[in-house]
Design a protein around this motif. Structure first.
Motif, PDB file in Angstrom:
ATOM      1  N   SER A  99     -10.300  -1.921  -3.888  1.00  0.00           N
ATOM      2  CA  SER A  99      -9.037  -1.830  -4.630  1.00  0.00           C
ATOM      3  C   SER A  99      -7.872  -1.469  -3.721  1.00  0.00           C
ATOM      4  CB  SER A  99      -9.158  -0.780  -5.737  1.00  0.00           C
ATOM      5  OG  SER A  99     -10.178  -1.133  -6.641  1.00  0.00           O
ATOM      6  N   SER A 100      -8.057  -1.648  -2.433  1.00  0.00           N
ATOM      7  CA  SER A 100      -7.036  -1.252  -1.467  1.00  0.00           C
ATOM      8  C   SER A 100      -6.155  -2.422  -1.037  1.00  0.00           C
ATOM      9  CB  SER A 100      -7.692  -0.636  -0.237  1.00  0.00           C
ATOM     10  OG  SER A 100      -8.229   0.622  -0.550  1.00  0.00           O
ATOM     11  N   TYR A 101      -5.049  -2.034  -0.408  1.00  0.00           N
ATOM     12  CA  TYR A 101      -4.075  -2.983   0.136  1.00  0.00           C
ATOM     13  C   TYR A 101      -3.861  -2.669   1.599  1.00  0.00           C
ATOM     14  CZ  TYR A 101      -3.315  -4.382  -4.622  1.00  0.00           C
ATOM     15  OH  TYR A 101      -3.523  -4.866  -5.878  1.00  0.00           O
ATOM     16  N   PHE A 102      -3.552  -3.707   2.344  1.00  0.00           N
ATOM     17  CA  PHE A 102      -3.344  -3.601   3.777  1.00  0.00           C
ATOM     18  C   PHE A 102      -1.925  -4.067   4.068  1.00  0.00           C
ATOM     19  CE2 PHE A 102      -7.752  -4.032   2.898  1.00  0.00           C
ATOM     20  CZ  PHE A 102      -8.480  -3.478   3.933  1.00  0.00           C
ATOM     21  N   ASN A 118       3.038   9.788   7.010  1.00  0.00           N
ATOM     22  CA  ASN A 118       1.685  10.296   6.755  1.00  0.00           C
ATOM     23  C   ASN A 118       1.685  11.674   6.098  1.00  0.00           C
ATOM     24  OD1 ASN A 118      -0.019   8.178   7.431  1.00  0.00           O
ATOM     25  ND2 ASN A 118      -0.003   8.700   9.604  1.00  0.00           N
ATOM     26  N   ASN A 119       2.790  12.396   6.193  1.00  0.00           N
ATOM     27  CA  ASN A 119       2.891  13.704   5.546  1.00  0.00           C
ATOM     28  C   ASN A 119       3.453  13.630   4.127  1.00  0.00           C
ATOM     29  OD1 ASN A 119       1.766  15.439   7.501  1.00  0.00           O
ATOM     30  ND2 ASN A 119       3.612  15.226   8.739  1.00  0.00           N
ATOM     31  N   LEU A 120       3.868  12.443   3.698  1.00  0.00           N
ATOM     32  CA  LEU A 120       4.369  12.279   2.332  1.00  0.00           C
ATOM     33  C   LEU A 120       3.210  12.273   1.348  1.00  0.00           C
ATOM     34  CD1 LEU A 120       6.978   9.396   2.833  1.00  0.00           C
ATOM     35  CD2 LEU A 120       7.453  11.837   2.515  1.00  0.00           C
ATOM     36  N   GLU A 121       3.476  12.769   0.151  1.00  0.00           N
ATOM     37  CA  GLU A 121       2.473  12.729  -0.909  1.00  0.00           C
ATOM     38  C   GLU A 121       3.105  12.122  -2.149  1.00  0.00           C
ATOM     39  OE1 GLU A 121       0.151  16.220  -1.657  1.00  0.00           O
ATOM     40  OE2 GLU A 121       0.174  16.791   0.453  1.00  0.00           O
ATOM     41  N   LEU A 122       2.420  11.129  -2.701  1.00  0.00           N
ATOM     42  CA  LEU A 122       2.847  10.505  -3.943  1.00  0.00           C
ATOM     43  C   LEU A 122       1.693  10.625  -4.932  1.00  0.00           C
ATOM     44  CD1 LEU A 122       4.509   7.251  -2.529  1.00  0.00           C
ATOM     45  CD2 LEU A 122       5.671   9.295  -3.384  1.00  0.00           C
ATOM     46  N   PRO A 123       1.983  10.999  -6.176  1.00  0.00           N
ATOM     47  CA  PRO A 123       0.901  11.152  -7.156  1.00  0.00           C
ATOM     48  C   PRO A 123       0.103   9.856  -7.317  1.00  0.00           C
ATOM     49  CG  PRO A 123       2.996  11.922  -8.042  1.00  0.00           C
ATOM     50  CD  PRO A 123       3.294  11.265  -6.735  1.00  0.00           C
ATOM     51  N   ASN A 124      -1.201   9.964  -7.301  1.00  0.00           N
ATOM     52  CA  ASN A 124      -2.123   8.843  -7.531  1.00  0.00           C
ATOM     53  C   ASN A 124      -2.044   7.732  -6.491  1.00  0.00           C
ATOM     54  OD1 ASN A 124      -3.025  10.008 -10.053  1.00  0.00           O
ATOM     55  ND2 ASN A 124      -1.039   9.356 -10.872  1.00  0.00           N
ATOM     56  N   GLU A 125      -1.455   8.032  -5.341  1.00  0.00           N
ATOM     57  CA  GLU A 125      -1.349   7.028  -4.278  1.00  0.00           C
ATOM     58  C   GLU A 125      -1.820   7.648  -2.973  1.00  0.00           C
ATOM     59  OE1 GLU A 125       2.286   4.674  -4.280  1.00  0.00           O
ATOM     60  OE2 GLU A 125       2.699   5.410  -6.304  1.00  0.00           O
ATOM     61  N   TYR A 137      -4.343   2.879  -1.116  1.00  0.00           N
ATOM     62  CA  TYR A 137      -5.165   2.846  -2.325  1.00  0.00           C
ATOM     63  C   TYR A 137      -4.341   3.432  -3.460  1.00  0.00           C
ATOM     64  CZ  TYR A 137      -8.498   4.066  -5.919  1.00  0.00           C
ATOM     65  OH  TYR A 137      -9.130   4.192  -7.126  1.00  0.00           O
ATOM     66  N   PRO A 138      -3.765   2.557  -4.306  1.00  0.00           N
ATOM     67  CA  PRO A 138      -3.009   3.037  -5.457  1.00  0.00           C
ATOM     68  C   PRO A 138      -3.949   3.162  -6.665  1.00  0.00           C
ATOM     69  CG  PRO A 138      -2.631   0.689  -5.135  1.00  0.00           C
ATOM     70  CD  PRO A 138      -3.628   1.125  -4.107  1.00  0.00           C
ATOM     71  N   GLU A 139      -4.225   4.374  -7.087  1.00  0.00           N
ATOM     72  CA  GLU A 139      -5.185   4.613  -8.169  1.00  0.00           C
ATOM     73  C   GLU A 139      -4.843   3.853  -9.448  1.00  0.00           C
ATOM     74  OE1 GLU A 139      -5.729   8.790  -8.959  1.00  0.00           O
ATOM     75  OE2 GLU A 139      -6.135   9.227  -6.851  1.00  0.00           O
ATOM     76  N   LYS A 140      -3.570   3.692  -9.733  1.00  0.00           N
ATOM     77  CA  LYS A 140      -3.151   3.047 -10.985  1.00  0.00           C
ATOM     78  C   LYS A 140      -2.750   1.582 -10.775  1.00  0.00           C
ATOM     79  CE  LYS A 140      -1.967   7.326 -13.125  1.00  0.00           C
ATOM     80  NZ  LYS A 140      -2.811   7.596 -14.235  1.00  0.00           N
ATOM     81  N   GLY A 141      -3.059   1.040  -9.607  1.00  0.00           N
ATOM     82  CA  GLY A 141      -2.749  -0.357  -9.317  1.00  0.00           C
ATOM     83  C   GLY A 141      -1.467  -0.491  -8.514  1.00  0.00           C
ATOM     84  N   THR A 161       4.133  -6.949   5.873  1.00  0.00           N
ATOM     85  CA  THR A 161       3.645  -7.816   4.795  1.00  0.00           C
ATOM     86  C   THR A 161       2.335  -7.245   4.293  1.00  0.00           C
ATOM     87  OG1 THR A 161       3.273 -10.106   4.094  1.00  0.00           O
ATOM     88  CG2 THR A 161       2.372  -9.484   6.246  1.00  0.00           C
ATOM     89  N   THR A 162       2.113  -7.344   2.994  1.00  0.00           N
ATOM     90  CA  THR A 162       0.958  -6.703   2.377  1.00  0.00           C
ATOM     91  C   THR A 162       0.013  -7.738   1.773  1.00  0.00           C
ATOM     92  OG1 THR A 162       2.273  -4.737   1.887  1.00  0.00           O
ATOM     93  CG2 THR A 162       0.256  -5.038   0.589  1.00  0.00           C
ATOM     94  N   ARG A 163      -1.280  -7.494   1.965  1.00  0.00           N
ATOM     95  CA  ARG A 163      -2.323  -8.309   1.365  1.00  0.00           C
ATOM     96  C   ARG A 163      -3.371  -7.376   0.765  1.00  0.00           C
ATOM     97  NH1 ARG A 163       1.243 -11.181   2.804  1.00  0.00           N
ATOM     98  NH2 ARG A 163       1.128 -13.347   3.528  1.00  0.00           N
ATOM     99  N   ASN A 164      -3.991  -7.823  -0.325  1.00  0.00           N
ATOM    100  CA  ASN A 164      -5.045  -7.009  -0.922  1.00  0.00           C
ATOM    101  C   ASN A 164      -6.366  -7.233  -0.196  1.00  0.00           C
ATOM    102  OD1 ASN A 164      -6.240  -9.373  -1.983  1.00  0.00           O
ATOM    103  ND2 ASN A 164      -5.249  -9.119  -3.963  1.00  0.00           N
ATOM    104  N   TYR A 165      -7.323  -6.410  -0.511  1.00  0.00           N
ATOM    105  CA  TYR A 165      -8.639  -6.455   0.132  1.00  0.00           C
ATOM    106  C   TYR A 165      -9.267  -7.843   0.007  1.00  0.00           C
ATOM    107  CZ  TYR A 165     -13.686  -5.742   0.551  1.00  0.00           C
ATOM    108  OH  TYR A 165     -15.004  -5.851   0.890  1.00  0.00           O
TER     109      TYR A 165
END
Length: 176
Positions: A99-102, A118-125, A137-141, A161-165
């Motif tokens: 369920s990860s993205y690159f 890398n020191n940032l924190e976002l809920p569920n991400e 890895y975004p827990e909620k998509g 640029t981002t691609r999914n697993y």
């Protein structure tokens, strides 16, 4: 001949910067590339070439897209080995990989920017920035995530640029 993977950022998204994959295949063939294969509509191209300079191929592809379609898009050319390394260096929990993205980075961000992000924190991400990729890895998509391609481009001052697993795995399969 060497095998390469080209990733175009931002084509066929929301009806903007449209390029049919059949046309893209024809364009790459006209540039002298061989065994051209496209995968889904988001600008993934596998091809073979005797050329070894990624910078030169990137410039040629970029110029051809501008000349043919009248717009510019970020062009990422990778060797299969480079993509394997991105895949094998996955740093988040193995249970999350499917369920990860690159987010592939065009240039290496500064060590200061990497540390700050890398020191940032976002809920569920969950994400980890490396020199050439951000593993997400975004827990909620991804659709609900704040840590998106644009977020990382702004925070790291790079083009990405981002691609999914699933896409990464398929590109490795198609390029083998």
């Amino acid at each position: 001949m060497n095998t390469y993977i080209c990733l175009l950022r931002g084509i066929n998204v929301g009806g903007h910067k449209k390029i049919k994959m059949a046309d893209l295949k024809t364009l790459f063939t006209s540039l002298g590339y061989n065994d051209v294969v496209t995968y889904i509509q988001s600008g993934n191209i596998i091809f073979k070439s005797h050329e070894t300079s990624i910078d030169e191929m990137t410039a040629v592809i970029n110029k051809a897209i501008v000349s043919t379609y009248g717009f510019e898009v970020p062009v990422f050319v990778l060797t299969r080995t480079m993509l394997i390394q991105v895949y094998e260096n996955y740093v988040l929990s193995p249970e999350c990989i499917a369920s990860s993205y690159f987010t592939l980075l065009h240039t290496v961000p500064s060590t200061k920017d990497i540390a700050l992000v890398n020191n940032l924190e976002l809920p569920n991400e969950h994400f980890v920035v490396t020199e050439n990729c951000v593993y997400i890895y975004p827990e909620k998509g991804y659709g609900k995530a704040k840590a998106t391609n644009t977020f990382f481009e702004k925070k790291l001052n790079v083009v990405a640029t981002t691609r999914n697993y699933k896409t990464i795995v398929k590109l490795l399969e198609l390029s083998s």
